[in-house]
Design a protein around this motif. Structure first.
Motif, PDB file in Angstrom:
ATOM      1  N   LEU A 132       0.829  -1.211   0.000  1.00  0.00           N
ATOM      2  CA  LEU A 132       0.000   0.000   0.000  1.00  0.00           C
ATOM      3  C   LEU A 132       0.859   1.254   0.000  1.00  0.00           C
ATOM      4  CD1 LEU A 132      -2.909  -0.771   2.484  1.00  0.00           C
ATOM      5  CD2 LEU A 132      -3.152  -0.041   0.105  1.00  0.00           C
ATOM      6  N   LYS A 133       1.890   1.220   0.827  1.00  0.00           N
ATOM      7  CA  LYS A 133       2.792   2.369   0.888  1.00  0.00           C
ATOM      8  C   LYS A 133       3.448   2.599  -0.460  1.00  0.00           C
ATOM      9  CE  LYS A 133       7.071   2.321   1.605  1.00  0.00           C
ATOM     10  NZ  LYS A 133       8.497   2.520   1.884  1.00  0.00           N
ATOM     11  N   ASP A 134       3.905   1.509  -1.068  1.00  0.00           N
ATOM     12  CA  ASP A 134       4.606   1.631  -2.335  1.00  0.00           C
ATOM     13  C   ASP A 134       3.672   2.104  -3.445  1.00  0.00           C
ATOM     14  OD1 ASP A 134       7.257   1.307  -3.383  1.00  0.00           O
ATOM     15  OD2 ASP A 134       6.369  -0.160  -4.752  1.00  0.00           O
ATOM     16  N   LEU A 135       2.445   1.646  -3.380  1.00  0.00           N
ATOM     17  CA  LEU A 135       1.456   2.064  -4.369  1.00  0.00           C
ATOM     18  C   LEU A 135       1.272   3.585  -4.322  1.00  0.00           C
ATOM     19  CD1 LEU A 135      -0.796   1.332  -6.415  1.00  0.00           C
ATOM     20  CD2 LEU A 135      -2.333   0.998  -4.470  1.00  0.00           C
ATOM     21  N   PHE A 136       1.332   4.130  -3.125  1.00  0.00           N
ATOM     22  CA  PHE A 136       1.079   5.570  -2.977  1.00  0.00           C
ATOM     23  C   PHE A 136       2.116   6.418  -3.710  1.00  0.00           C
ATOM     24  CE2 PHE A 136       0.406   9.695  -1.179  1.00  0.00           C
ATOM     25  CZ  PHE A 136      -0.974   9.735  -1.029  1.00  0.00           C
ATOM     26  N   LEU A 174      -8.692   1.461   3.072  1.00  0.00           N
ATOM     27  CA  LEU A 174      -9.780   1.267   4.032  1.00  0.00           C
ATOM     28  C   LEU A 174     -10.264  -0.191   4.044  1.00  0.00           C
ATOM     29  CD1 LEU A 174     -11.869   4.544   3.557  1.00  0.00           C
ATOM     30  CD2 LEU A 174     -10.438   3.907   5.515  1.00  0.00           C
ATOM     31  N   ARG A 175     -10.119  -0.873   2.899  1.00  0.00           N
ATOM     32  CA  ARG A 175     -10.542  -2.274   2.821  1.00  0.00           C
ATOM     33  C   ARG A 175      -9.450  -3.244   3.279  1.00  0.00           C
ATOM     34  NH1 ARG A 175     -11.400  -4.203  -2.301  1.00  0.00           N
ATOM     35  NH2 ARG A 175     -12.549  -5.989  -1.493  1.00  0.00           N
ATOM     36  N   SER A 176      -8.269  -2.723   3.609  1.00  0.00           N
ATOM     37  CA  SER A 176      -7.121  -3.600   3.864  1.00  0.00           C
ATOM     38  C   SER A 176      -7.187  -4.341   5.201  1.00  0.00           C
ATOM     39  CB  SER A 176      -5.834  -2.772   3.836  1.00  0.00           C
ATOM     40  OG  SER A 176      -5.811  -1.911   4.971  1.00  0.00           O
ATOM     41  N   GLY A 210      -6.503  13.252  -8.093  1.00  0.00           N
ATOM     42  CA  GLY A 210      -7.641  13.118  -7.187  1.00  0.00           C
ATOM     43  C   GLY A 210      -8.295  11.747  -7.298  1.00  0.00           C
ATOM     44  N   TRP A 211      -8.433  11.270  -8.543  1.00  0.00           N
ATOM     45  CA  TRP A 211      -9.020   9.940  -8.736  1.00  0.00           C
ATOM     46  C   TRP A 211      -8.144   8.877  -8.099  1.00  0.00           C
ATOM     47  CZ3 TRP A 211     -10.573  10.241 -14.667  1.00  0.00           C
ATOM     48  CH2 TRP A 211     -11.716  11.050 -14.765  1.00  0.00           C
ATOM     49  N   PHE A 212      -6.838   9.028  -8.329  1.00  0.00           N
ATOM     50  CA  PHE A 212      -5.923   8.038  -7.770  1.00  0.00           C
ATOM     51  C   PHE A 212      -5.986   8.049  -6.242  1.00  0.00           C
ATOM     52  CE2 PHE A 212      -1.985   6.693  -5.859  1.00  0.00           C
ATOM     53  CZ  PHE A 212      -1.780   5.468  -6.462  1.00  0.00           C
ATOM     54  N   TRP A 246      -6.794   4.947  -3.852  1.00  0.00           N
ATOM     55  CA  TRP A 246      -5.861   4.472  -2.818  1.00  0.00           C
ATOM     56  C   TRP A 246      -6.557   4.416  -1.459  1.00  0.00           C
ATOM     57  CZ3 TRP A 246      -3.757   5.601   1.863  1.00  0.00           C
ATOM     58  CH2 TRP A 246      -2.645   4.827   2.237  1.00  0.00           C
ATOM     59  N   ILE A 247      -7.300   5.448  -1.143  1.00  0.00           N
ATOM     60  CA  ILE A 247      -8.003   5.509   0.145  1.00  0.00           C
ATOM     61  C   ILE A 247      -8.980   4.326   0.262  1.00  0.00           C
ATOM     62  CG2 ILE A 247      -9.702   6.853   1.477  1.00  0.00           C
ATOM     63  CD1 ILE A 247      -8.275   9.393   0.396  1.00  0.00           C
TER      64      ILE A 247
END
Ligand SMILES: [Zn+2]
Length: 427
Positions: A318-322, A346-348, A335-337, A341-342
């Motif tokens: 998740l961190k790397d994706l950000f 939140l589902r993690s 904004g879409w990204f 990500w959020i």
């Protein structure tokens, strides 16, 4: 000898209305030089001046001789000696005359205070004191004077971008062990503008007041962390400026969350005697670094860890994706990204990551301002200045008091103007 020193002094430090009279050497018992004494006399043809208005005034009486520490000549302690006159000024009454080498009641010449202060930027106060055979107190008072002069004479013009941040110093986590700093982060000038104790709304309000309304109203960009008290004050006082949440702060929030996941999981696995515990050992910095920057063996180890189903591995992903977020050019796509990500975080079912996601969701507009300000403010400025501050706070650990550290920070990072006490620079 006498003539040489006088020639030297006259070419370095000439005081109008005064002459270097007599130069004596005091020797130690072993024959070495202990001290150089320079006596000063008033020029017979030039009247004394009032120390308050600098206008010539008739003499009143003469005080006993005083001494001032001058810059060491050939590493030998050097003193000025002079019995000051008192004058009767028409406006200020009976006052001590103006002494161009002296500042108030200080027993150190201005030249020496400048000399010590310039060295104190390279060395610690204690090292400076030892190198020039004087006391810590003497060096400290000199730097204090130097900094106060600089603060009084600095120009606060053309400041378009500031960064506001909190710094922790010392050992304890008490409120007094936090500092609020305001930096100028324009590309043409990066410097410390203000530092204050604590990190409350009141602190920042005090800091902005110190800069003055004109400076605050003229700001175009303000960069800060998501620290609530700062957000409140900046929204209230500098709302004409584009408020940007710094990339470096967001990354550090993600890293803190990841590190928390790793610590908890590692403890849990070890307690259970799991073989997986071994995988998390010595992985801290490999996890916290940007993924693209981990190379070689570290990269293979990281790869092995990421193939597991450990929570740490998922948090890392998740961190790397950000990281991808920062590559956008358009505010809309970014904004879409960010929303995507959020949603993922939140589902993690990883609580620290969910917490970061909720924080980012709250501050979405400010985070997206990063793309609106792109190219205008530098991403590394606040982080770079923070690192420099850390060097100073560590070096000045010996002070323990806030005032001493405040002086040291302005001295090393304030880019303050300097009093020009020498016709030739001595250091
Ligand atoms: Zn006067």
């Amino acid at each position: 000898m006498q003539l040489q020193v006088k020639t030297l002094l006259n070419s370095l430090q000439r005081f109008s209305g005064f002459v270097f009279q007599d130069i004596r050497m005091k020797r130690r018992r072993d024959g070495g030089l202990e001290q150089v004494d320079i006596s000063i006399e008033a020029h017979a043809g030039i009247p004394a001046k009032c120390s308050r208005c600098l206008k010539p005034a008739p003499g009143y009486d003469r005080l006993p001789s005083r001494s001032w520490l001058f810059v060491p000549l050939w590493e030998v302690t050097t003193l000025f000696h002079y019995p000051p006159r008192r004058v009767e000024c028409a406006e200020h009454g009976v006052v001590v005359e103006h002494l161009p080498w002296s500042e108030g009641k200080r027993p150190v010449t201005k030249a020496m205070m400048c000399f010590l202060s310039r060295w104190a930027r390279q060395l610690s106060l204690r090292e400076t004191a030892r190198a020039f055979h004087t006391s810590w107190e003497c060096v400290y008072r000199s730097v204090e004077w130097f900094v106060q002069w600089g603060l009084a004479h600095r120009k606060l013009e053309g400041i378009e971008a500031i960064g506001v941040d909190e710094i922790h110093w010392g050992k304890s986590k008490r409120a007094d062990n936090f500092l609020t700093v305001i930096y100028q982060i324009d590309t043409h000038c990066r410097r410390l503008l203000w530092v204050g104790k604590r990190r409350t709304q009141a602190t920042l309000r005090k800091g902005l007041a110190a800069l003055g309304t004109e400076v605050v109203q003229g700001l175009r960009f303000v960069c800060s962390d998501m620290w609530k008290p700062y957000l409140n004050v900046l929204a209230a006082q500098a709302n004409q400026a584009l408020h940007v949440l710094d990339r470096f702060h967001i990354t550090s929030h993600l890293n803190q969350a990841l590190d928390q996941v790793r610590r908890v999981e590692s403890g849990r696995l070890r307690a259970a005697g799991s073989a997986q515990a071994q995988r998390l050992k010595h992985m801290r910095w490999k996890l916290l670094r940007r993924g693209s920057r981990v190379r070689g063996r570290a990269k293979r180890e990281l790869g092995r860890l990421l193939r597991t189903k450990l929570m740490t591995a998922r948090a890392w992903a998740l961190k790397d994706l950000f990281e991808h977020f920062w590559t956008y050019k358009s505010v809309k796509y970014a904004g879409w990204f960010l929303d995507f990500w959020i949603w993922r975080a939140l589902r993690s079912r990883i609580e620290p990551m969910q917490k970061v996601a909720r924080t980012l969701r709250t501050h979405e507009p400010l985070i997206l301002n990063w793309f609106r300000a792109k190219g205008e403010i530098s991403s590394g400025a606040v982080e770079g200045l923070n690192n420099k501050i850390r060097v100073v706070t560590r070096r000045s650990y010996g002070f323990r008091t806030f005032n001493a550290m405040e002086i040291a920070l302005y001295h090393t990072l304030g880019k303050l103007p300097e009093p020009n006490e020498f016709t030739h620079s001595l250091c």
